[in-house]
Scaffold this motif. Structure first.
Motif, PDB file in Angstrom:
ATOM      1  N   ALA A  58       3.428  16.745  -3.191  1.00  0.00           N
ATOM      2  CA  ALA A  58       4.254  16.644  -4.397  1.00  0.00           C
ATOM      3  C   ALA A  58       5.613  16.091  -3.986  1.00  0.00           C
ATOM      4  CB  ALA A  58       4.421  18.005  -5.055  1.00  0.00           C
ATOM      5  N   ASP A  59       6.222  15.325  -4.877  1.00  0.00           N
ATOM      6  CA  ASP A  59       7.523  14.725  -4.580  1.00  0.00           C
ATOM      7  C   ASP A  59       8.200  14.388  -5.902  1.00  0.00           C
ATOM      8  OD1 ASP A  59       9.696  13.121  -3.742  1.00  0.00           O
ATOM      9  OD2 ASP A  59       8.554  12.334  -2.056  1.00  0.00           O
ATOM     10  N   ASN A  60       9.394  14.889  -6.095  1.00  0.00           N
ATOM     11  CA  ASN A  60      10.132  14.684  -7.352  1.00  0.00           C
ATOM     12  C   ASN A  60      10.783  13.320  -7.487  1.00  0.00           C
ATOM     13  OD1 ASN A  60       9.734  17.141  -8.699  1.00  0.00           O
ATOM     14  ND2 ASN A  60      11.210  18.141  -7.366  1.00  0.00           N
ATOM     15  N   ASN A  61      10.872  12.564  -6.398  1.00  0.00           N
ATOM     16  CA  ASN A  61      11.615  11.315  -6.451  1.00  0.00           C
ATOM     17  C   ASN A  61      11.110  10.379  -5.347  1.00  0.00           C
ATOM     18  OD1 ASN A  61      13.524   9.278  -6.265  1.00  0.00           O
ATOM     19  ND2 ASN A  61      15.260  10.650  -6.515  1.00  0.00           N
ATOM     20  N   PHE A  62      10.441   9.295  -5.736  1.00  0.00           N
ATOM     21  CA  PHE A  62       9.880   8.361  -4.760  1.00  0.00           C
ATOM     22  C   PHE A  62      10.888   7.337  -4.255  1.00  0.00           C
ATOM     23  CE2 PHE A  62       5.288   8.628  -6.605  1.00  0.00           C
ATOM     24  CZ  PHE A  62       5.149   9.890  -6.080  1.00  0.00           C
ATOM     25  N   ALA A  63      12.128   7.399  -4.676  1.00  0.00           N
ATOM     26  CA  ALA A  63      13.118   6.373  -4.313  1.00  0.00           C
ATOM     27  C   ALA A  63      13.299   6.230  -2.808  1.00  0.00           C
ATOM     28  CB  ALA A  63      14.460   6.671  -4.968  1.00  0.00           C
ATOM     29  N   ASP A  64      13.104   7.297  -2.052  1.00  0.00           N
ATOM     30  CA  ASP A  64      13.302   7.229  -0.606  1.00  0.00           C
ATOM     31  C   ASP A  64      11.981   7.328   0.167  1.00  0.00           C
ATOM     32  OD1 ASP A  64      12.799   9.864  -1.232  1.00  0.00           O
ATOM     33  OD2 ASP A  64      14.413  10.683  -0.004  1.00  0.00           O
ATOM     34  N   ASP A  65      10.874   7.001  -0.499  1.00  0.00           N
ATOM     35  CA  ASP A  65       9.553   7.046   0.123  1.00  0.00           C
ATOM     36  C   ASP A  65       8.982   5.637   0.243  1.00  0.00           C
ATOM     37  OD1 ASP A  65       9.289   9.911   0.380  1.00  0.00           O
ATOM     38  OD2 ASP A  65       9.086   9.963  -1.793  1.00  0.00           O
ATOM     39  N   TYR A  66       8.190   5.417   1.293  1.00  0.00           N
ATOM     40  CA  TYR A  66       7.675   4.086   1.583  1.00  0.00           C
ATOM     41  C   TYR A  66       6.206   4.140   1.965  1.00  0.00           C
ATOM     42  CZ  TYR A  66      12.620   3.231   1.672  1.00  0.00           C
ATOM     43  OH  TYR A  66      13.937   3.174   1.305  1.00  0.00           O
ATOM     44  N   PHE A  67       5.488   3.064   1.659  1.00  0.00           N
ATOM     45  CA  PHE A  67       4.102   2.949   2.075  1.00  0.00           C
ATOM     46  C   PHE A  67       4.058   2.785   3.590  1.00  0.00           C
ATOM     47  CE2 PHE A  67       3.806   1.586  -2.357  1.00  0.00           C
ATOM     48  CZ  PHE A  67       2.714   2.338  -2.775  1.00  0.00           C
ATOM     49  N   LYS A  68       3.089   3.468   4.211  1.00  0.00           N
ATOM     50  CA  LYS A  68       2.958   3.417   5.666  1.00  0.00           C
ATOM     51  C   LYS A  68       1.544   3.021   6.043  1.00  0.00           C
ATOM     52  CE  LYS A  68       6.416   6.914   6.572  1.00  0.00           C
ATOM     53  NZ  LYS A  68       6.694   8.231   7.106  1.00  0.00           N
ATOM     54  N   ALA A  69       1.415   2.479   7.232  1.00  0.00           N
ATOM     55  CA  ALA A  69       0.111   2.167   7.810  1.00  0.00           C
ATOM     56  C   ALA A  69      -0.117   3.128   8.966  1.00  0.00           C
ATOM     57  CB  ALA A  69       0.083   0.734   8.309  1.00  0.00           C
ATOM     58  N   PRO A  70      -1.252   3.823   9.003  1.00  0.00           N
ATOM     59  CA  PRO A  70      -1.493   4.741  10.115  1.00  0.00           C
ATOM     60  C   PRO A  70      -1.518   4.019  11.459  1.00  0.00           C
ATOM     61  CG  PRO A  70      -3.394   4.659   8.643  1.00  0.00           C
ATOM     62  CD  PRO A  70      -2.334   3.805   8.051  1.00  0.00           C
ATOM     63  N   SER A  71      -1.965   2.771  11.448  1.00  0.00           N
ATOM     64  CA  SER A  71      -1.914   1.936  12.648  1.00  0.00           C
ATOM     65  C   SER A  71      -2.009   0.479  12.203  1.00  0.00           C
ATOM     66  CB  SER A  71      -3.053   2.280  13.609  1.00  0.00           C
ATOM     67  OG  SER A  71      -4.294   2.019  12.996  1.00  0.00           O
ATOM     68  N   GLY A  72      -1.363  -0.393  12.912  1.00  0.00           N
ATOM     69  CA  GLY A  72      -1.395  -1.804  12.548  1.00  0.00           C
ATOM     70  C   GLY A  72      -0.589  -2.099  11.303  1.00  0.00           C
ATOM     71  N   SER A 120      -3.741   2.979 -14.870  1.00  0.00           N
ATOM     72  CA  SER A 120      -3.819   2.350 -16.185  1.00  0.00           C
ATOM     73  C   SER A 120      -2.555   1.528 -16.435  1.00  0.00           C
ATOM     74  CB  SER A 120      -3.958   3.423 -17.268  1.00  0.00           C
ATOM     75  OG  SER A 120      -2.753   4.159 -17.372  1.00  0.00           O
ATOM     76  N   SER A 121      -2.544   0.802 -17.525  1.00  0.00           N
ATOM     77  CA  SER A 121      -1.379  -0.040 -17.835  1.00  0.00           C
ATOM     78  C   SER A 121      -0.106   0.790 -18.000  1.00  0.00           C
ATOM     79  CB  SER A 121      -1.640  -0.878 -19.088  1.00  0.00           C
ATOM     80  OG  SER A 121      -1.906  -0.038 -20.197  1.00  0.00           O
ATOM     81  N   ASN A 122      -0.217   2.047 -18.427  1.00  0.00           N
ATOM     82  CA  ASN A 122       0.970   2.911 -18.551  1.00  0.00           C
ATOM     83  C   ASN A 122       1.552   3.305 -17.193  1.00  0.00           C
ATOM     84  OD1 ASN A 122       1.053   3.043 -21.353  1.00  0.00           O
ATOM     85  ND2 ASN A 122      -0.255   4.853 -21.433  1.00  0.00           N
ATOM     86  N   PHE A 123       0.713   3.302 -16.152  1.00  0.00           N
ATOM     87  CA  PHE A 123       1.147   3.835 -14.862  1.00  0.00           C
ATOM     88  C   PHE A 123       1.206   2.809 -13.733  1.00  0.00           C
ATOM     89  CE2 PHE A 123      -0.323   7.485 -17.233  1.00  0.00           C
ATOM     90  CZ  PHE A 123       0.713   8.375 -17.032  1.00  0.00           C
ATOM     91  N   LYS A 124       0.533   1.672 -13.875  1.00  0.00           N
ATOM     92  CA  LYS A 124       0.535   0.694 -12.793  1.00  0.00           C
ATOM     93  C   LYS A 124       1.955   0.213 -12.512  1.00  0.00           C
ATOM     94  CE  LYS A 124      -1.638  -3.409 -10.958  1.00  0.00           C
ATOM     95  NZ  LYS A 124      -2.702  -4.398 -11.127  1.00  0.00           N
ATOM     96  N   ASN A 125       2.376   0.397 -11.277  1.00  0.00           N
ATOM     97  CA  ASN A 125       3.726   0.047 -10.817  1.00  0.00           C
ATOM     98  C   ASN A 125       4.820   0.737 -11.624  1.00  0.00           C
ATOM     99  OD1 ASN A 125       2.699  -1.584  -8.756  1.00  0.00           O
ATOM    100  ND2 ASN A 125       2.465  -3.282 -10.173  1.00  0.00           N
ATOM    101  N   GLU A 126       4.529   1.944 -12.107  1.00  0.00           N
ATOM    102  CA  GLU A 126       5.501   2.725 -12.882  1.00  0.00           C
ATOM    103  C   GLU A 126       5.660   4.158 -12.386  1.00  0.00           C
ATOM    104  OE1 GLU A 126       7.464   1.564 -15.245  1.00  0.00           O
ATOM    105  OE2 GLU A 126       6.563  -0.427 -15.183  1.00  0.00           O
ATOM    106  N   ILE A 127       4.823   4.632 -11.458  1.00  0.00           N
ATOM    107  CA  ILE A 127       4.861   6.033 -11.022  1.00  0.00           C
ATOM    108  C   ILE A 127       6.088   6.265 -10.138  1.00  0.00           C
ATOM    109  CG2 ILE A 127       3.650   7.831  -9.725  1.00  0.00           C
ATOM    110  CD1 ILE A 127       1.027   6.422 -10.541  1.00  0.00           C
ATOM    111  N   SER A 128       6.862   7.305 -10.487  1.00  0.00           N
ATOM    112  CA  SER A 128       8.105   7.613  -9.766  1.00  0.00           C
ATOM    113  C   SER A 128       8.169   9.024  -9.209  1.00  0.00           C
ATOM    114  CB  SER A 128       9.304   7.394 -10.689  1.00  0.00           C
ATOM    115  OG  SER A 128       9.418   6.041 -11.017  1.00  0.00           O
ATOM    116  N   SER A 129       7.247   9.913  -9.621  1.00  0.00           N
ATOM    117  CA  SER A 129       7.218  11.267  -9.085  1.00  0.00           C
ATOM    118  C   SER A 129       5.846  11.869  -9.312  1.00  0.00           C
ATOM    119  CB  SER A 129       8.302  12.135  -9.727  1.00  0.00           C
ATOM    120  OG  SER A 129       8.113  12.285 -11.109  1.00  0.00           O
ATOM    121  N   THR A 130       5.566  12.925  -8.567  1.00  0.00           N
ATOM    122  CA  THR A 130       4.281  13.625  -8.677  1.00  0.00           C
ATOM    123  C   THR A 130       4.498  15.112  -8.475  1.00  0.00           C
ATOM    124  OG1 THR A 130       2.012  13.683  -7.857  1.00  0.00           O
ATOM    125  CG2 THR A 130       3.721  13.281  -6.241  1.00  0.00           C
TER     126      THR A 130
END
Length: 135
Positions: A58-72, A120-130
């Protein structure tokens, strides 16, 4: 009597220290390491659960979170997770709630345990917290 109380206090501190040490290992699955493991919720950079993943409980704010690659490398590596998610997979044992704004604001969606798919169209590239708890 003072010696007895002191021994009990030392024992309580030792037990507390042990419990705190083991609590750290229990939450290790939620370390946002780019490996989607059992019990975690994963947000993917691309549709079809492709590209880099952001693994979280869970995370209230994705502003300081980044996609990561486990390797490569993978598509989206180093990109912010905020408003940048195209698909997801809920590997947790309970429903996961997503929101289009920080701190559980905006549109709320719910994803049952085991569910995966494209946003869905409501959430694609719109999610900011979970959250594990809806509003």
């Amino acid at each position: 009597m003072n010696k007895r109380m002191m021994k009990a206090a030392v024992a309580a501190v030792a037990v507390g220290g042990f419990l705190m040490g083991t609590a750290g290992t229990a939450s290790a699955a939620y370390d946002k390491d780019g490996k989607l493991e059992s019990g975690e919720f994963g947000l993917y950079y691309n549709s079809g659960r492709l590209g880099c993943v952001f693994d979280v409980a869970a995370d209230n704010n994705f502003a300081d979170d980044y996609f990561k690659a486990p390797s490569g490398s993978c598509n989206g590596k180093g990109q912010t997770t905020n408003d940048n998610t195209a698909s997801y997979w809920n590997r947790a044992i309970s429903t996961q709630y997503v929101f289009t704004d920080w701190y559980k604001e905006g549109i709320q969606g719910s994803l049952p345990a085991g569910y995966y798919g494209d946003a869905s169209s409501n959430f694609k590239n719109e999610i900011s917290s979970t959250s594990l708890i809806g509003r």
